[in-house]
Design a protein around this motif. Structure first.
Motif, PDB file in Angstrom:
ATOM      1  N   GLU A 183      -2.094   7.721   1.548  1.00  0.00           N
ATOM      2  CA  GLU A 183      -2.661   8.531   2.689  1.00  0.00           C
ATOM      3  C   GLU A 183      -3.966   9.288   2.334  1.00  0.00           C
ATOM      4  N   ILE A 184      -4.574   9.563   3.433  1.00  0.00           N
ATOM      5  CA  ILE A 184      -6.012  10.126   3.345  1.00  0.00           C
ATOM      6  C   ILE A 184      -5.792  11.739   2.880  1.00  0.00           C
ATOM      7  N   SER A 185      -6.777  12.302   2.581  1.00  0.00           N
ATOM      8  CA  SER A 185      -6.727  13.702   2.506  1.00  0.00           C
ATOM      9  C   SER A 185      -7.726  14.291   3.215  1.00  0.00           C
ATOM     10  N   TRP A 186      -7.857  15.420   3.570  1.00  0.00           N
ATOM     11  CA  TRP A 186      -8.484  16.275   4.284  1.00  0.00           C
ATOM     12  C   TRP A 186      -9.201  17.508   4.131  1.00  0.00           C
ATOM     13  N   GLY A 187     -10.266  18.291   4.330  1.00  0.00           N
ATOM     14  CA  GLY A 187     -10.670  19.538   4.252  1.00  0.00           C
ATOM     15  C   GLY A 187     -12.137  19.494   3.921  1.00  0.00           C
ATOM     16  N   GLY A 188     -12.551  20.802   4.134  1.00  0.00           N
ATOM     17  CA  GLY A 188     -14.317  20.799   3.698  1.00  0.00           C
ATOM     18  C   GLY A 188     -14.485  22.242   4.070  1.00  0.00           C
ATOM     19  N   PHE A 189     -15.664  22.691   3.437  1.00  0.00           N
ATOM     20  CA  PHE A 189     -16.162  23.971   3.431  1.00  0.00           C
ATOM     21  C   PHE A 189     -16.525  24.293   4.961  1.00  0.00           C
ATOM     22  N   ARG A 190     -15.836  25.499   5.488  1.00  0.00           N
ATOM     23  CA  ARG A 190     -16.024  25.953   6.803  1.00  0.00           C
ATOM     24  C   ARG A 190     -15.794  24.870   7.999  1.00  0.00           C
ATOM     25  N   ILE A 191     -14.923  24.128   7.629  1.00  0.00           N
ATOM     26  CA  ILE A 191     -14.313  23.406   8.763  1.00  0.00           C
ATOM     27  C   ILE A 191     -13.075  23.566   9.213  1.00  0.00           C
ATOM     28  N   LEU A 209      14.519  -8.631   1.999  1.00  0.00           N
ATOM     29  CA  LEU A 209      15.052  -9.492   3.012  1.00  0.00           C
ATOM     30  C   LEU A 209      14.449 -10.760   3.002  1.00  0.00           C
ATOM     31  N   LEU A 210      13.193 -10.728   2.838  1.00  0.00           N
ATOM     32  CA  LEU A 210      12.281 -12.129   2.702  1.00  0.00           C
ATOM     33  C   LEU A 210      12.353 -12.622   1.315  1.00  0.00           C
ATOM     34  N   ASN A 211      12.827 -12.011   0.389  1.00  0.00           N
ATOM     35  CA  ASN A 211      12.574 -12.414  -1.154  1.00  0.00           C
ATOM     36  C   ASN A 211      10.960 -12.501  -1.451  1.00  0.00           C
ATOM     37  N   LEU A 212      10.266 -11.670  -1.183  1.00  0.00           N
ATOM     38  CA  LEU A 212       8.960 -11.544  -1.622  1.00  0.00           C
ATOM     39  C   LEU A 212       8.478 -10.346  -2.391  1.00  0.00           C
ATOM     40  N   PRO A 213       7.622 -10.434  -3.362  1.00  0.00           N
ATOM     41  CA  PRO A 213       7.211  -9.318  -4.149  1.00  0.00           C
ATOM     42  C   PRO A 213       6.293  -8.409  -3.269  1.00  0.00           C
ATOM     43  N   ILE A 214       6.067  -7.073  -3.754  1.00  0.00           N
ATOM     44  CA  ILE A 214       5.294  -6.241  -3.156  1.00  0.00           C
ATOM     45  C   ILE A 214       4.304  -5.985  -4.107  1.00  0.00           C
ATOM     46  N   VAL A 215       2.889  -6.005  -3.621  1.00  0.00           N
ATOM     47  CA  VAL A 215       1.641  -5.933  -4.156  1.00  0.00           C
ATOM     48  C   VAL A 215       1.113  -4.439  -3.752  1.00  0.00           C
ATOM     49  N   LYS A 216       0.887  -3.512  -4.723  1.00  0.00           N
ATOM     50  CA  LYS A 216       0.511  -2.359  -4.494  1.00  0.00           C
ATOM     51  C   LYS A 216      -0.913  -2.362  -3.937  1.00  0.00           C
ATOM     52  N   LEU A 217      -1.661  -1.723  -2.984  1.00  0.00           N
ATOM     53  CA  LEU A 217      -2.857  -1.495  -2.914  1.00  0.00           C
ATOM     54  C   LEU A 217      -3.083   0.269  -2.836  1.00  0.00           C
ATOM     55  N   ASP A 218      -3.735   0.455  -4.059  1.00  0.00           N
ATOM     56  CA  ASP A 218      -3.734   2.102  -4.474  1.00  0.00           C
ATOM     57  C   ASP A 218      -4.530   2.781  -3.284  1.00  0.00           C
ATOM     58  N   PHE A 224       2.218  -2.109   4.491  1.00  0.00           N
ATOM     59  CA  PHE A 224       2.935  -0.798   4.749  1.00  0.00           C
ATOM     60  C   PHE A 224       2.069   0.318   4.326  1.00  0.00           C
ATOM     61  N   GLY A 225       2.014   1.387   5.259  1.00  0.00           N
ATOM     62  CA  GLY A 225       1.154   2.184   4.674  1.00  0.00           C
ATOM     63  C   GLY A 225       1.330   3.417   5.481  1.00  0.00           C
ATOM     64  N   HIS A 226       0.114   4.274   5.880  1.00  0.00           N
ATOM     65  CA  HIS A 226       0.406   5.776   6.528  1.00  0.00           C
ATOM     66  C   HIS A 226      -0.493   5.782   7.972  1.00  0.00           C
ATOM     67  N   PRO A 276       1.062   2.783  -2.606  1.00  0.00           N
ATOM     68  CA  PRO A 276       1.530   3.069  -3.863  1.00  0.00           C
ATOM     69  C   PRO A 276       2.538   4.305  -3.781  1.00  0.00           C
ATOM     70  N   CYS A 277       2.615   5.062  -2.447  1.00  0.00           N
ATOM     71  CA  CYS A 277       3.156   6.498  -2.303  1.00  0.00           C
ATOM     72  C   CYS A 277       4.712   5.798  -1.860  1.00  0.00           C
ATOM     73  N   GLY A 278       5.852   6.679  -2.400  1.00  0.00           N
ATOM     74  CA  GLY A 278       7.109   6.163  -2.304  1.00  0.00           C
ATOM     75  C   GLY A 278       7.659   6.013  -1.009  1.00  0.00           C
ATOM     76  N   ARG A 279       7.120   6.927  -0.008  1.00  0.00           N
ATOM     77  CA  ARG A 279       7.796   6.617   1.546  1.00  0.00           C
ATOM     78  C   ARG A 279       7.395   5.216   2.058  1.00  0.00           C
ATOM     79  N   ALA A 280       5.876   4.960   1.637  1.00  0.00           N
ATOM     80  CA  ALA A 280       5.543   3.586   2.205  1.00  0.00           C
ATOM     81  C   ALA A 280       6.244   2.438   1.351  1.00  0.00           C
ATOM     82  N   TYR A 281       6.443   2.531   0.143  1.00  0.00           N
ATOM     83  CA  TYR A 281       6.861   1.402  -0.729  1.00  0.00           C
ATOM     84  C   TYR A 281       8.519   1.351  -0.523  1.00  0.00           C
ATOM     85  N   GLU A 282       9.043   2.415  -0.299  1.00  0.00           N
ATOM     86  CA  GLU A 282      10.539   2.336   0.072  1.00  0.00           C
ATOM     87  C   GLU A 282      10.653   1.568   1.340  1.00  0.00           C
ATOM     88  N   THR A 283       9.684   1.867   2.238  1.00  0.00           N
ATOM     89  CA  THR A 283       9.825   1.167   3.730  1.00  0.00           C
ATOM     90  C   THR A 283       9.594  -0.254   3.525  1.00  0.00           C
TER      91      THR A 283
END
Length: 212
Positions: free
Chosen positions: A72-80, A59-68, A156-158, A45-52
């Motif tokens: 893109e993934i997140s990251w981070g954690g305590f003392r990592i 071109l193919l005259n097909l709908p786009i189904v969003k997969l929430d 289309f994703g990340h 559903p992110c704009g950069r992927a959906y625009e792509t």
């Protein structure tokens, strides 16, 4: 079934859209995929992927189904270290000689408690449900084919979420895929799941990061 994974074109991350060069990438991807026999298009559903995806859909005259869950993934954690950035940590694991065959990457201090690991688990569980709806049930690294239908879909994703799915499909460690199989902007990766109803099949990597 063939699954064509496409990473979005050159992005403006702040605005979550494509740059001018990114729009050129997306147009080139559409032309590259024009004759692949795609019947369904899915996108983060992110704009950069959906625009792509929109260029190929038009071109193919097909709908786009969003997969929430394919955002893109997140990251981070305590003392990592490195703020939990999974690509940097993956490189560090390889440089340290981490044995991916005998050790579970999810238990390493770099990834235990890292938001990226939780996103990996979340994405792969939901992608398995998606594959099951398409006629492929994931069982211990193999896929039980329950369909007689052969088709090609585009997703289309990340770089991060795409690596989650590719690692899961090919039974490879996620950090290993991040480090040695990077997804460039507008890259195209194709995985083929053979049709053999009632049999177990193994995914075949048909193309990895082909350029548009």
């Amino acid at each position: 079934m063939r699954i064509i994974f496409v990473r979005h074109g050159d992005p403006d991350y702040l605005q979550d859209c494509l740059t001018q060069n990114g729009h050129k990438h997306a147009a080139a991807v559409a032309q590259r995929l024009a004759n692949e026999g795609i019947s369904e298009i899915y996108s983060s559903p992110c704009g950069r992927a959906y625009e792509t995806a929109s260029y190929t859909a038009l071109l193919l005259n097909l709908p786009i189904v969003k997969l929430d869950y394919m955002r893109e993934i997140s990251w981070g954690g305590f003392r990592i270290p490195n703020n939990g950035h999974p690509w940097m940590l993956a490189e560090s694991l390889l440089e340290s000689g981490f044995d991916f065959c005998s050790r579970d990457w999810k238990e390493h201090p770099f990834f235990d408690g890292n938001a990226a690991t939780e996103d990996y688990k979340f994405i792969t569980v939901l992608f398995d449900l998606f594959l099951q709806s398409q006629g492929y049930k994931h069982e211990k690294g193999r896929f039980l084919c329950t369909t007689e239908t052969s088709k090609t879909i585009a997703l289309f994703g990340h770089g991060g979420s795409g690596a989650c799915v590719l690692a899961h499909l090919l039974s490879l460690p996620f950090p290993y895929v991040l480090a040695v199989m990077p997804f460039d902007f507008a890259s195209i990766t194709i995985v083929d799941l053979p049709v053999a109803k009632g049999d177990y099949v193994n995914p075949v990597l048909e193309l990895f990061t082909g350029s548009a």
